[in-house]
Design a protein around this motif. Structure first.
Motif, short mmCIF file in Angstrom:
data_model
loop_
_atom_site.label_atom_id
_atom_site.label_comp_id
_atom_site.label_asym_id
_atom_site.label_seq_id
_atom_site.Cartn_x
_atom_site.Cartn_y
_atom_site.Cartn_z
N ALA A 28 0.63 -1.03 -0.54
CA ALA A 28 -0.20 -0.14 0.14
C ALA A 28 1.33 1.17 0.18
CB ALA A 28 -0.58 -0.31 1.30
N PRO A 29 0.40 2.49 -0.23
CA PRO A 29 1.11 3.16 -0.09
C PRO A 29 1.52 3.65 1.36
CG PRO A 29 -1.48 4.31 -0.86
CD PRO A 29 -0.39 2.80 -0.73
N GLY A 30 2.87 4.07 1.62
CA GLY A 30 3.48 4.72 2.73
C GLY A 30 2.61 6.21 3.15
N TRP A 31 2.34 7.45 2.38
CA TRP A 31 1.93 8.07 2.67
C TRP A 31 0.18 8.08 3.47
CZ3 TRP A 31 -2.32 9.08 -0.10
CH2 TRP A 31 -3.19 8.49 -0.98
N ALA A 32 0.03 7.30 3.32
CA ALA A 32 -1.72 6.78 3.68
C ALA A 32 -1.59 6.79 5.36
CB ALA A 32 -2.05 5.89 3.19
N ALA A 33 -0.20 6.16 5.89
CA ALA A 33 -0.72 7.00 7.33
C ALA A 33 -0.96 7.84 7.52
CB ALA A 33 1.21 5.66 7.36
N ILE A 34 -0.41 8.98 6.32
CA ILE A 34 -0.37 10.37 7.65
C ILE A 34 -2.16 11.00 7.54
CG2 ILE A 34 1.90 11.08 7.59
CD1 ILE A 34 1.67 12.44 5.19
N VAL A 35 -2.71 9.81 6.34
CA VAL A 35 -3.95 10.90 5.82
C VAL A 35 -4.90 9.97 6.74
CG1 VAL A 35 -5.94 10.73 3.51
CG2 VAL A 35 -3.29 11.14 3.38
N PRO A 36 -6.08 11.40 8.04
CA PRO A 36 -7.11 10.54 8.64
C PRO A 36 -7.56 9.50 7.85
CG PRO A 36 -5.96 12.68 9.28
CD PRO A 36 -5.82 11.93 7.65
N ILE A 37 -8.45 8.99 8.18
CA ILE A 37 -9.91 8.04 7.90
C ILE A 37 -9.46 7.94 6.43
CG2 ILE A 37 -12.46 8.05 6.74
CD1 ILE A 37 -11.71 9.55 9.49
N TYR A 38 -8.38 7.85 5.87
CA TYR A 38 -8.13 6.60 4.58
C TYR A 38 -6.88 6.02 4.89
CZ TYR A 38 -5.48 5.64 0.48
OH TYR A 38 -5.60 4.74 -1.03
N ASN A 39 -6.41 5.75 6.16
CA ASN A 39 -5.26 4.89 6.79
C ASN A 39 -6.00 4.06 7.77
OD1 ASN A 39 -6.36 6.26 9.26
ND2 ASN A 39 -3.64 7.18 9.57
N LEU A 40 -6.98 4.72 8.09
CA LEU A 40 -7.97 3.58 8.78
C LEU A 40 -8.53 2.45 7.38
CD1 LEU A 40 -9.65 1.46 11.17
CD2 LEU A 40 -11.40 3.71 10.39
N TRP A 41 -8.63 2.87 6.10
CA TRP A 41 -9.20 2.32 5.29
C TRP A 41 -8.15 1.70 4.54
CZ3 TRP A 41 -14.09 1.80 2.58
CH2 TRP A 41 -13.86 1.08 1.20
N VAL A 42 -7.04 1.71 4.75
CA VAL A 42 -6.34 1.25 4.08
C VAL A 42 -5.62 -0.51 5.37
CG1 VAL A 42 -3.42 0.78 3.66
CG2 VAL A 42 -4.85 2.48 2.58
N VAL A 43 -5.80 0.32 6.35
CA VAL A 43 -5.65 -0.77 7.70
C VAL A 43 -6.20 -1.85 7.44
CG1 VAL A 43 -5.58 -1.54 9.99
CG2 VAL A 43 -3.96 0.58 9.00
N LEU A 44 -7.64 -1.38 7.53
CA LEU A 44 -8.85 -2.88 7.18
C LEU A 44 -8.45 -3.64 5.72
CD1 LEU A 44 -12.24 -0.90 7.53
CD2 LEU A 44 -11.20 -2.73 8.69
N LYS A 45 -7.99 -2.99 4.78
CA LYS A 45 -7.54 -3.52 3.28
C LYS A 45 -6.58 -4.45 3.75
CE LYS A 45 -11.23 -2.63 1.13
NZ LYS A 45 -12.32 -3.29 1.01
N ILE A 46 -5.51 -4.05 4.57
CA ILE A 46 -4.10 -4.70 4.46
C ILE A 46 -4.70 -6.40 5.74
CG2 ILE A 46 -2.05 -5.10 6.14
CD1 ILE A 46 -1.82 -1.93 5.19
N ALA A 47 -5.56 -5.94 6.56
CA ALA A 47 -5.86 -6.72 7.41
C ALA A 47 -6.88 -7.71 6.98
CB ALA A 47 -6.77 -6.39 8.64
N ARG A 48 -7.72 -7.42 5.15
CA ARG A 48 -7.99 -8.21 4.34
C ARG A 48 -10.43 -8.04 5.24
NH1 ARG A 48 -5.61 -11.14 0.89
NH2 ARG A 48 -7.28 -12.54 0.88
N GLN A 49 -10.07 -7.05 5.43
CA GLN A 49 -11.54 -6.71 6.03
C GLN A 49 -12.12 -6.14 4.91
OE1 GLN A 49 -12.19 -8.49 8.86
NE2 GLN A 49 -10.33 -9.48 8.32
#
Length: 112
Positions: A28-49
């Motif tokens: 996933a793009p690393g910059w997503a870690a600093i974008v609120p809400i989108y970082n939660l979306w990315v965490v969900l995708k990484i966790a396969r949720q």
């Protein structure tokens, strides 16, 4: 007071760096870690949720249980135990850098 501010900034930088490298490991793009809400979306995708679980995060008390569940699944996605997932949920400023800078590898196809 200045010491507290410096400590808080150090923890924030450590957390961002840990999430950035964790996201990068998963494809996933690393910059997503600093974008609120989108970082939660990315965490969900990484966790396969499912993405709709973001809505559960808006419900008080329910969001705590969702956070723990997603953290456990995130740990499993990197080959870690449920105990490590609890660590991600309760002490993310310690466990995200360990996950990001450690030797664990993402166990699934890269996140798109």
């Amino acid at each position: 007071m200045a010491g507290v501010i410096i400590l808080c900034l150090a923890v924030i930088v450590l957390m961002i760096a840990g999430m950035w490298t964790t996201f990068t490991k998963a494809g996933a793009p690393g910059w997503a870690a600093i974008v609120p809400i989108y970082n939660l979306w990315v965490v969900l995708k990484i966790a396969r949720q499912e993405g709709w679980m973001i809505l559960l995060c808006l419900i008080p008390l329910v969001n705590s249980f969702v956070g723990i569940y997603v953290s456990i699944e995130l740990g499993k996605a990197f080959g870690k135990t449920a105990g490590y997932g609890w660590g991600l949920a309760l002490l993310p400023f310690i466990f995200y850098p360990m996950l990001g800078f450690g030797e664990s590898q993402y166990q699934h196809p890269p996140v798109q």
